[in-house]
Design a protein around this motif. Structure first.
Motif, PDB file in Angstrom:
ATOM      1  N   VAL A  45      43.039 101.117 -51.414  1.00  0.00           N
ATOM      2  CA  VAL A  45      43.575  99.603 -51.531  1.00  0.00           C
ATOM      3  C   VAL A  45      42.257  98.587 -51.237  1.00  0.00           C
ATOM      4  O   VAL A  45      41.110  99.148 -51.074  1.00  0.00           O
ATOM      5  CB  VAL A  45      44.448  99.388 -50.112  1.00  0.00           C
ATOM      6  CG1 VAL A  45      45.768 100.387 -50.004  1.00  0.00           C
ATOM      7  CG2 VAL A  45      43.750  99.516 -48.978  1.00  0.00           C
ATOM      8  N   ALA A  46      42.568  97.498 -51.464  1.00  0.00           N
ATOM      9  CA  ALA A  46      41.508  96.311 -51.362  1.00  0.00           C
ATOM     10  C   ALA A  46      41.863  95.279 -50.688  1.00  0.00           C
ATOM     11  O   ALA A  46      43.077  94.603 -50.946  1.00  0.00           O
ATOM     12  CB  ALA A  46      41.103  96.026 -52.850  1.00  0.00           C
ATOM     13  N   ARG A  93      44.150  84.369 -49.058  1.00  0.00           N
ATOM     14  CA  ARG A  93      43.365  85.343 -49.057  1.00  0.00           C
ATOM     15  C   ARG A  93      43.772  86.574 -48.183  1.00  0.00           C
ATOM     16  O   ARG A  93      43.062  87.441 -48.431  1.00  0.00           O
ATOM     17  CB  ARG A  93      41.983  84.583 -48.567  1.00  0.00           C
ATOM     18  CG  ARG A  93      41.141  83.976 -49.683  1.00  0.00           C
ATOM     19  CD  ARG A  93      40.008  83.041 -48.905  1.00  0.00           C
ATOM     20  NE  ARG A  93      39.115  84.179 -48.693  1.00  0.00           N
ATOM     21  CZ  ARG A  93      38.276  84.607 -49.367  1.00  0.00           C
ATOM     22  NH1 ARG A  93      38.342  84.738 -50.921  1.00  0.00           N
ATOM     23  NH2 ARG A  93      37.550  85.715 -48.947  1.00  0.00           N
ATOM     24  N   ARG A  94      44.603  86.208 -47.667  1.00  0.00           N
ATOM     25  CA  ARG A  94      45.284  87.569 -46.633  1.00  0.00           C
ATOM     26  C   ARG A  94      46.087  88.422 -47.700  1.00  0.00           C
ATOM     27  O   ARG A  94      47.067  88.425 -47.247  1.00  0.00           O
ATOM     28  CB  ARG A  94      45.650  87.162 -45.270  1.00  0.00           C
ATOM     29  CG  ARG A  94      44.761  86.395 -44.251  1.00  0.00           C
ATOM     30  CD  ARG A  94      45.377  85.999 -43.111  1.00  0.00           C
ATOM     31  NE  ARG A  94      45.237  87.049 -42.075  1.00  0.00           N
ATOM     32  CZ  ARG A  94      44.168  87.498 -41.438  1.00  0.00           C
ATOM     33  NH1 ARG A  94      43.258  86.874 -41.391  1.00  0.00           N
ATOM     34  NH2 ARG A  94      44.168  88.493 -40.400  1.00  0.00           N
ATOM     35  N   VAL A  95      45.561  88.924 -48.639  1.00  0.00           N
ATOM     36  CA  VAL A  95      46.396  89.645 -49.327  1.00  0.00           C
ATOM     37  C   VAL A  95      45.883  91.504 -49.620  1.00  0.00           C
ATOM     38  O   VAL A  95      44.281  91.463 -49.039  1.00  0.00           O
ATOM     39  CB  VAL A  95      46.353  89.301 -50.752  1.00  0.00           C
ATOM     40  CG1 VAL A  95      47.127  87.984 -50.732  1.00  0.00           C
ATOM     41  CG2 VAL A  95      44.901  89.423 -51.238  1.00  0.00           C
ATOM     42  N   VAL A  96      46.422  92.351 -49.494  1.00  0.00           N
ATOM     43  CA  VAL A  96      46.039  93.776 -49.686  1.00  0.00           C
ATOM     44  C   VAL A  96      46.557  94.234 -51.083  1.00  0.00           C
ATOM     45  O   VAL A  96      47.738  94.516 -50.950  1.00  0.00           O
ATOM     46  CB  VAL A  96      46.329  94.544 -48.308  1.00  0.00           C
ATOM     47  CG1 VAL A  96      47.779  94.604 -48.053  1.00  0.00           C
ATOM     48  CG2 VAL A  96      45.717  96.049 -48.670  1.00  0.00           C
ATOM     49  N   PHE A  97      45.621  94.753 -51.724  1.00  0.00           N
ATOM     50  CA  PHE A  97      45.968  95.085 -53.192  1.00  0.00           C
ATOM     51  C   PHE A  97      46.351  96.644 -53.017  1.00  0.00           C
ATOM     52  O   PHE A  97      45.364  97.428 -52.350  1.00  0.00           O
ATOM     53  CB  PHE A  97      45.105  94.904 -54.131  1.00  0.00           C
ATOM     54  CG  PHE A  97      44.657  93.434 -54.637  1.00  0.00           C
ATOM     55  CD1 PHE A  97      45.108  92.722 -55.197  1.00  0.00           C
ATOM     56  CD2 PHE A  97      43.485  93.048 -53.808  1.00  0.00           C
ATOM     57  CE1 PHE A  97      44.764  91.560 -55.676  1.00  0.00           C
ATOM     58  CE2 PHE A  97      43.138  91.706 -53.858  1.00  0.00           C
ATOM     59  CZ  PHE A  97      43.833  90.936 -55.099  1.00  0.00           C
ATOM     60  N   ALA A  98      47.485  97.213 -53.424  1.00  0.00           N
ATOM     61  CA  ALA A  98      47.699  98.650 -53.263  1.00  0.00           C
ATOM     62  C   ALA A  98      48.552  99.100 -54.540  1.00  0.00           C
ATOM     63  O   ALA A  98      49.367  98.166 -55.089  1.00  0.00           O
ATOM     64  CB  ALA A  98      48.410  99.053 -51.967  1.00  0.00           C
ATOM     65  N   HIS A  99      48.489 100.137 -54.748  1.00  0.00           N
ATOM     66  CA  HIS A  99      49.231 100.813 -55.929  1.00  0.00           C
ATOM     67  C   HIS A  99      50.790 100.613 -55.397  1.00  0.00           C
ATOM     68  O   HIS A  99      51.083 101.101 -54.334  1.00  0.00           O
ATOM     69  CB  HIS A  99      48.762 102.381 -55.991  1.00  0.00           C
ATOM     70  CG  HIS A  99      49.119 102.828 -57.439  1.00  0.00           C
ATOM     71  ND1 HIS A  99      50.634 103.121 -57.629  1.00  0.00           N
ATOM     72  CD2 HIS A  99      48.704 102.830 -58.742  1.00  0.00           C
ATOM     73  CE1 HIS A  99      50.853 103.660 -59.043  1.00  0.00           C
ATOM     74  NE2 HIS A  99      49.661 103.448 -59.564  1.00  0.00           N
ATOM     75  N   ALA A 100      51.628 100.224 -56.469  1.00  0.00           N
ATOM     76  CA  ALA A 100      53.013 100.369 -56.134  1.00  0.00           C
ATOM     77  C   ALA A 100      53.518 101.595 -55.407  1.00  0.00           C
ATOM     78  O   ALA A 100      54.484 101.731 -54.612  1.00  0.00           O
ATOM     79  CB  ALA A 100      53.855  99.973 -57.247  1.00  0.00           C
TER      80      ALA A 100
END
Ligand SMILES: Nc1nc2c(c(=O)[nH]1)N[C@H]1C(S)=C(S)[C@@H](COP(=O)(O)OP(=O)(O)OC[C@H]3O[C@@H](n4cnc5c(=O)[nH]c(N)nc54)[C@H](O)[C@@H]3O)O[C@H]1N2
Ligand SMILES: Nc1nc2c(c(=O)[nH]1)N[C@H]1C(S)=C(S)[C@@H](COP(=O)(O)OP(=O)(O)OC[C@H]3O[C@@H](n4cnc5c(=O)[nH]c(N)nc54)[C@H](O)[C@@H]3O)O[C@H]1N2
Ligand SMILES: [Mo]
Length: 722
Positions: free
Chosen positions: A678-679, A629-636
């Motif tokens: 980012v999410a 769960r320790r993820v950060v979604f970001a645009h490439a």
């Protein structure tokens, strides 16, 4: 089914799930999406409802022996996931000053301890009474009665972090803080706009309604920085064609908006729709149109394209779909409410709907989609830091003076604890320590309290982050048989109905929420209010509600079948409970969130495997995440600009005038989110949300807009949060 059988076993699973959302069963403890008033299938639940039920109906138990084995210091180091996995709380427990472990306490002693601490306070305002949205109407009504009769309006609730911005915006414009549509309206709408909401995960039964609407000819627009899978393409798991066939494409248009760009979008839509104004409706039912029209007379396309990340052509296409629709519904959730300008943004949504005459018309309206299954009902029952309009009736019914001053909401409660003004915290459900913003500040604030009391079903962080003395009061859940009778709830569309649990209680020592509040009332207050009369007779509570709360006359007799729908003047008769009886257009400046060079705008959201702070598992299937769960979604491309790539380990640092906040060890995931946004998952990232970063007008933490920078991780990853 796998989730449920793992927790409950096969027989209990079958017996339990077949009762979910049935007219004779219990209301799903998951989300607040309504059930159909008419025919119901045997399977009126979704995958995530099944998980919510399994979480409550688990066979695992947290007993006094468990607490003897695990010191609080050890529990404090455990994740929310681990804590929740331990099972249902069975006995009242106390943690006394200097103790390392919780110890059992009898119910009478627990109430006496709470009562004497409350009575010893210098002022009733030194206590705060929090509520989460699963509490029944009956328990909520008694709980706010208790707080107000004790002498305070300090009634913070999860709504303050959730749909408060919606309530504030709607109250001021249409005169009622609730949505104006029914399930039937969704089914017969011609355009449904889903803004800032991820129903595939958080309201899965809504997808079935959208699918029905679509079959009836509706068009659907999704407005979201993330291409959320369930919304863009939906396979109905309850139909053979859904399981094996191809997915229905739900959204006809997908607007990949920048986080915080919705105000600009709806202002631009307003401008484009001016030529399509419903002049008759505007003249008959509204006020302020001319100022509004002047405010949105022109679109500054450069500013709008920058704020939204959308093109003029896309927005014009959206406007054309609005113009072509004779029945439009706008649905929204946390993507709109948890922003600095959330209230203004929702008011722009209202403006567009008023402009087109889309209120109080079949198939049209405003639809804030609520979270917790009874969060709307709790507010109807008076769980609110303000005094409801019926405050005087409450005082008259029970013979006391309702305090006049506005109490503390959630953010103000944290500040007041920090500043030494609130000394006793009582939580009716929920997980205050983990759900609130600014985790470090909040935990420090909770630890300053003399006494923290948690009325809970499951172990969570709020039991490990405690005041000097702490109590755990374990209660019955929705799924369980309550000898005192059924309770009631209100769904997101104002339908009130009964909920009857059927499972044997998790332990014979549990009390219902109603019993706990009643005994607390009897122990703390003089005998003006007949608390003993409520514990075993919920009809007696409903009789009081019927006399005090508008819309509940003859309450008991209207609870047969699917229940009844509360009055909603704009929906029912295009009448508006505002000072001049008209709906109000509002004027807001065009703002957007400033993100300095090299910084990103972070939103925090839910995975497919959690219910708020309750973590069911470590996957997020629709977003392709497993085991962490320790993820950060970001645009490439944003990652590349920061010298990072998919898989890089990063620390996230949030920036606010009072300083920086840091969350360490997140894995960057290249993801097709809007540029610059980012999410991360809530609640792991709450440590980054500054306490003072709140929505104007509603004081809701800005959990969907925090300015951050990403740094290469300093320390090696602490591993998955398990
Ligand atoms: N299974 C499950 N069901 C739940 C819950 C749960 O945790 N698990 N929680 C319950 C509760 S209390 C609530 S309040 C609801 C929450 O339901 P949602 O509001 O759907 O929950 P979030 O995960 O916060 O998702 C917010 C959505 O808004 C989008 N978004 C973020 N910022 C913006 C923005 O600036 N503009 C736009 N247009 N979109 C944006 C995100 O990408 C995301 O898709 O669900 C309820 N139901
Ligand atoms: N960063 C960030 N923060 C957020 C959000 C976000 O999107 N981002 N979302 C916000 C929103 S929308 C909300 S609603 C809040 C949620 O805040 P809360 O409502 O406080 O949190 P929950 O995780 O729903 O509470 C779960 C706990 O409730 C207890 N519980 C469950 N069922 C029952 C019951 O029937 N009775 C009782 N008495 N207790 C029960 C269990 O002990 C369980 O551990 O979080 C907010 N915080
Ligand atoms: Mo919520």
């Amino acid at each position: 089914m796998r989730a449920a059988v793992g927790e409950m076993g096969v027989r209990r699973t079958a017996l339990t799930l077949l009762k979910v959302n049935q007219k004779s069963g219990f209301d799903c403890p998951g989300c607040a999406w309504p059930e159909s008033a008419g025919h119901r299938t045997p399977f009126e639940f979704c995958e995530n409802g099944a998980k919510a039920v399994a979480e409550e109906a688990t066979l695992r138990r947290v007993t006094p022996e468990f607490f003897a084995e695990h010191p609080v210091a050890e529990l404090d180091g455990r994740s929310d996931y681990w804590l929740g996995q331990q099972g249902r709380l069975t006995h009242p427990m106390v943690l006394r000053p200097g103790d390392t472990h919780y110890r059992p306490i009898s119910w009478p002693d627990a109430f006496a301890l709470t009562a004497s601490t409350l009575r010893g306070l210098d002022t009733p305002d030194a206590a705060a009474f929090y509520t989460s949205g699963r509490t029944s109407n009956e328990a909520a009504f008694l709980y706010q009665l208790f707080a107000r009769a004790f002498g305070t309006n300090n009634l913070p609730d999860c709504s303050n972090m959730c749909h408060e911005s919606s309530g504030t915006a709607l109250n001021a414009t249409i005169g009622i803080g609730k949505g104006s549509v029914t399930l039937d309206d969704i089914h017969r709408s011609s355009l449904i706009v889903v803004v800032g909401q991820n129903p595939g995960t958080n309201h899965p039964r809504m997808l079935t309604a959208l699918e029905t609407a679509k079959r009836n000819g509706a068009r659907i627009i999704a407005v979201n920085p993330l291409p959320e899978a369930g919304l863009l393409a939906f396979k109905n798991p309850q139909k053979v064609s859904g399981v094996v066939g191809s997915a229905t494409t739900l959204a006809d248009q997908y607007l990949q908006i920048r986080v915080g760009g919705d105000l600009a979008l709806f202002q631009a839509l307003g401008t484009l729709l001016l030529p399509h104004a419903d002049r008759e409706f505007i003249a008959a039912h509204t006020t302020g149109f001319d100022s509004y029209a002047a405010n949105v007379a022109e679109v500054d396309w450069a500013v709008t394209e920058e704020a939204t990340g959308l093109t003029r052509a896309e927005i014009e296409e959206t406007a054309a779909m609005f113009a072509a629709s004779d029945a439009t519904i706008v649905c929204w959730a946390m993507g709109l409410t948890q922003h600095r300008d959330a209230v203004a943004t929702i008011q722009e949504v209202v403006n567009v709907q008023l402009l087109r005459g889309m209120i109080g018309k079949p198939g049209a309206g405003l639809c804030p989609v609520r979270g917790h299954s009874n969060v709307q009902g709790d507010r109807t029952m008076g769980v609110w830091e303000r005094v409801p309009a019926w405050g005087p009736a409450l005082g008259k019914e029970f013979g006391f003076r309702v305090p006049a001053e506005t109490g503390h909401d959630t953010v103000e409660t944290i500040r007041a604890m920090r500043d030494g003004q609130v000394k006793v915290f009582v939580g009716m459900g929920g997980n205050f320590a983990a759900a609130t913003p600014d985790t470090v500040a909040t935990e420090a604030a909770l630890r300053t309290c003399e006494l923290t009391v948690q009325i809970s079903t499951k172990l969570n962080r709020s039991h490990t982050v405690t005041g000097k003395t702490a109590l755990i009061l374990p209660c019955l859940g929705r799924t369980e048989a309550d000898p005192a009778g059924f309770v009631t709830v209100e769904d997101s569309m104002s339908c009130v109905h009964a909920s009857r649990g059927s499972l044997p209680p998790a332990a014979p020592t549990l009390l219902s929420e109603v019993a706990i509040v009643s005994r607390l009332g009897a122990a703390t207050l003089d005998d003006t209010i007949p608390w003993e009369s409520f514990e075993h007779d919920y009809a007696a509570v409903r009789a009081r509600i019927a006399r005090v709360v508008p819309g509940f006359a003859d309450f008991e007799n209207r609870l047969g079948g699917a229940g009844f729908t509360l009055p909603h003047p704009p929906r029912d008769s295009r009448s508006f409970d505002t000072p001049d009886g008209r709906a109000r257009f509002t004027v807001s400046p065009l703002t957007s969130i400033e993100v300095p060079e090299g910084r990103l705008l972070m939103q925090t959201l839910r995975s497919h495997d959690q219910y708020n702070t309750t973590i069911y598992g470590l996957d997020d299937r629709y977003r392709g995440i497993t085991a962490g769960r320790r993820v950060v979604f970001a645009h490439a491309e944003d990652l590349a600009e920061h010298g990072l790539a998919d898989g890089s380990m990063v620390d996230i640092v949030s920036e606010w005038p009072d300083g920086e906040r840091r969350a360490e060890g997140f894995r960057a995931v290249a993801y097709p989110t809007a540029r610059g946004c980012v999410a991360t998952y809530f609640p792991e990232a709450n440590v980054l949300v500054p306490l003072d970063s709140v929505a104007v007008g509603s004081n809701t933490p800005t959990s969907k807009a925090v300015v951050v920078r990403l740094e290469p991780a300093h320390a090696p990853s602490p591993g998955p949060s398990a």
